[in-house]
Write an enzyme that holds these catalytic residues in place. Sequence first.
Site, PDB file in Angstrom:
ATOM      1  N   HIS A   1       0.824  -1.212   0.000  1.00  0.00           N
ATOM      2  CA  HIS A   1       0.000   0.000   0.000  1.00  0.00           C
ATOM      3  C   HIS A   1       0.859   1.263   0.000  1.00  0.00           C
ATOM      4  O   HIS A   1       0.371   2.338  -0.330  1.00  0.00           O
ATOM      5  CB  HIS A   1      -0.907  -0.022   1.229  1.00  0.00           C
TER       6      HIS A   1
ATOM      7  N   ASN B   1      -6.556   6.675   3.392  1.00  0.00           N
ATOM      8  CA  ASN B   1      -7.945   7.035   3.116  1.00  0.00           C
ATOM      9  C   ASN B   1      -8.265   8.493   3.416  1.00  0.00           C
ATOM     10  O   ASN B   1      -9.378   8.937   3.159  1.00  0.00           O
ATOM     11  CB  ASN B   1      -8.892   6.109   3.884  1.00  0.00           C
TER      12      ASN B   1
ATOM     13  N   ASN C   1      -9.461   3.891  -2.318  1.00  0.00           N
ATOM     14  CA  ASN C   1      -9.991   4.870  -1.369  1.00  0.00           C
ATOM     15  C   ASN C   1      -9.130   6.128  -1.262  1.00  0.00           C
ATOM     16  O   ASN C   1      -9.654   7.221  -1.062  1.00  0.00           O
ATOM     17  CB  ASN C   1     -10.167   4.238   0.010  1.00  0.00           C
TER      18      ASN C   1
END
Length: 188
Positions: free
Chosen positions: A23, A69, A115
């Site tokens: 990520h 996010n 997101n």
Amino acid sequence: MSTPSLLAIGLGNPGAEYEDTRHNVGHQVIDGLSGRLDISLQHQSDALVGWGRYVDQKIGLAVPLTYMNRSGDAVAGLRAHYDLPIDRLLVIVDDLHLPVGTIRLRPTGSSGGHNGLAHVAQRLGTTEFSRLRVGIGNDFPEGRQSDYVLSPFTDEQRPAARSAREDAEDAVLTMARDDIDAAMNRFN
């Protein structure tokens, strides 16, 4: 400060526990560029930001210190602080819809279910910003997406992931030196 040719912003999560995760590939690309261009990143509001030159172009590098996010808060803040035209922003993210080892550069587009990108678009009020997606693959059992993106690349994936990060760095530099079309022609 004169307007930079590009502000490249690599999304990810803050903290050492996320540093080597899939990520955080956006952060990893910025870290690589920071080293290549000898640009040190300094704390500014909710991001680490650095400025330098590549060839004859001014380039900015940034990593939000917000969680993925909530990345839009930092991106919108940087854009407002530097009064940057939207076409001078490039957001770099992981993409589980792309195989490990691939990148995709686009001048606009949807969040594709990401997101972080969705929050950036929400806070900027537009999807008309450039994005560079770095493939992380999607080899995970159903319901385990979060575990997958928050874990490191496997030993088998590491060479392809490293190659994709290097290609992503080169794509950023091509975009800064030339333009997004030249970078897309070379790297897509």
